[in-house]
Design an enzyme around this catalytic site. Sequence first.
Site, PDB file in Angstrom:
ATOM      1  N   ASN A 222     -32.956  50.461  45.336  1.00 19.58           N
ATOM      2  CA  ASN A 222     -31.835  49.576  44.990  1.00 19.58           C
ATOM      3  C   ASN A 222     -32.109  48.202  45.581  1.00 19.58           C
ATOM      4  O   ASN A 222     -31.914  47.992  46.777  1.00 19.58           O
ATOM      5  CB  ASN A 222     -30.533  50.174  45.539  1.00 19.58           C
ATOM      6  N   TRP A 223     -32.587  47.306  44.729  1.00 17.21           N
ATOM      7  CA  TRP A 223     -32.971  45.974  45.218  1.00 17.21           C
ATOM      8  C   TRP A 223     -31.758  45.090  45.517  1.00 17.21           C
ATOM      9  O   TRP A 223     -31.904  44.030  46.111  1.00 17.21           O
ATOM     10  CB  TRP A 223     -33.866  45.270  44.189  1.00 17.21           C
ATOM     11  N   LYS A 224     -30.583  45.491  45.042  1.00 14.28           N
ATOM     12  CA  LYS A 224     -29.367  44.665  45.217  1.00 14.28           C
ATOM     13  C   LYS A 224     -29.660  43.239  44.716  1.00 14.28           C
ATOM     14  O   LYS A 224     -30.393  43.086  43.748  1.00 14.28           O
ATOM     15  CB  LYS A 224     -28.886  44.711  46.664  1.00 14.28           C
TER      16      LYS A 224
ATOM     17  N   HIS B 274     -21.219  51.921  43.637  1.00 11.44           N
ATOM     18  CA  HIS B 274     -21.803  51.520  44.931  1.00 11.44           C
ATOM     19  C   HIS B 274     -20.717  50.847  45.774  1.00 11.44           C
ATOM     20  O   HIS B 274     -19.852  50.141  45.245  1.00 11.44           O
ATOM     21  CB  HIS B 274     -22.977  50.559  44.712  1.00 11.44           C
TER      22      HIS B 274
ATOM     23  N   GLU C  11     -23.355  58.421  50.222  1.00  9.87           N
ATOM     24  CA  GLU C  11     -23.787  57.186  50.885  1.00  9.87           C
ATOM     25  C   GLU C  11     -22.600  56.613  51.668  1.00  9.87           C
ATOM     26  O   GLU C  11     -21.822  55.812  51.134  1.00  9.87           O
ATOM     27  CB  GLU C  11     -24.316  56.174  49.865  1.00  9.87           C
TER      28      GLU C  11
ATOM     29  N   SER D 282     -29.525  53.454  55.301  1.00  8.67           N
ATOM     30  CA  SER D 282     -30.540  53.234  56.341  1.00  8.67           C
ATOM     31  C   SER D 282     -31.664  54.263  56.314  1.00  8.67           C
ATOM     32  O   SER D 282     -32.154  54.696  57.362  1.00  8.67           O
ATOM     33  CB  SER D 282     -29.901  53.208  57.735  1.00  8.67           C
TER      34      SER D 282
ATOM     35  N   GLY E 186     -32.246  50.937  49.991  1.00 10.10           N
ATOM     36  CA  GLY E 186     -31.994  49.514  49.797  1.00 10.10           C
ATOM     37  C   GLY E 186     -33.044  48.684  50.512  1.00 10.10           C
ATOM     38  O   GLY E 186     -34.151  48.461  50.006  1.00 10.10           O
ATOM     39  N   GLY E 187     -32.713  48.243  51.724  1.00 13.14           N
ATOM     40  CA  GLY E 187     -33.559  47.320  52.486  1.00 13.14           C
ATOM     41  C   GLY E 187     -35.029  47.703  52.512  1.00 13.14           C
ATOM     42  O   GLY E 187     -35.910  46.869  52.245  1.00 13.14           O
TER      43      GLY E 187
HETATM   44  P1  PGA Z   1     -29.957  50.606  52.791  1.00  8.57           P
HETATM   45  O1  PGA Z   1     -29.076  50.453  51.454  1.00  8.57           O
HETATM   46  O2  PGA Z   1     -31.086  51.545  52.477  1.00  8.57           O
HETATM   47  O3  PGA Z   1     -30.433  49.205  53.078  1.00  8.57           O
HETATM   48  O4  PGA Z   1     -29.064  51.145  53.843  1.00  8.57           O
HETATM   49  C1  PGA Z   1     -28.725  51.584  50.695  1.00  8.57           C
HETATM   50  C2  PGA Z   1     -27.766  51.185  49.599  1.00  8.57           C
HETATM   51  O5  PGA Z   1     -26.862  50.378  49.860  1.00  8.57           O
HETATM   52  O6  PGA Z   1     -27.856  51.679  48.466  1.00  8.57           O
END
Ligand code: PGA
Length: 269
Positions: free
Chosen positions: A7-9, A112, A181, A227, A248-249
């Site tokens: 998930n690149w956001k 999300h 999540e 995370s 994400g990150g």
């Molecule tokens: P994260 O994000 O891996 O940076 O915690 C996950 C997400 O929000 O889908």
Amino acid sequence: MKTIIANWKANPTTLEDALDLFDFYLSEISKYKNISLIVCPPFVFIEELVNKLAANGDINNLRLGAQDLFWEKAGPYTGSPSSTLGQPKVLLGEVSVDMLKNFNISHALVGHSDRRYKMAETDEMINKKIKAALAANIIPVLLVGERNKNDERAVVLEQQLTADLDSLAAEQISKILITYEPVWAISTTPGAEPDTPESTLEAVEIINEFLSKTYNLKPTTCLYGGSVNENNVVDFLKHLEISGAVIGGASLRKGEFAEMLGRVNNINR
Ligand code: PGA
């Protein structure tokens, strides 16, 4: 086979960087036969990335997904409808499910927490998005989870699932990738810490109890997000009940992401 959703956001900021990151994924993916990788970039990059994927021939374990979708086909929807309900940080032109269908998108994130809490998206909207995705043969990745660590998790999950899955048939629900999540675990939440695998297994059990009593569904697997990093990814995904992760990150950091894929790929060996 484990599912990894990148998930690149709202990253990266340029097409050049998006293509560079995607190129890296393309160069790595052939090593990971035990992984189905779904990349969810910002809408503006989807077309270029779809074309790049097609130009690379027959890669069947990398697909593109959307981070969101809008349930109407087309029409006068300049801003997010959530903008009338809350105080979103940005206003977006809506991207409809019919537009996304043109790009052969396989999955779409729905619900999300960025959208639920920053864009004031309601469960009613999420329900419409799930129905629109299913009608278009796009697999919805439904994200559920409590906002604060001391929230009553079972109550929150049950409330979200009841509303988000409203009036869907059991057979439709079984197509959805349900992801636990918790918002407090997302890396960008201040003070974030990942959930523990044991606690996530309990969440999966809560979800399964709900699906069994409400829809008479057999126990299913869920994904976990929040995370996930190279050090904890195997601890979560080694469990049969946890079939994948939303990342994400760490999905933006090439070296770390490749390391994670390598470790997950070895789980099934
Ligand atoms: P994260 O994000 O891996 O940076 O915690 C996950 C997400 O929000 O889908």
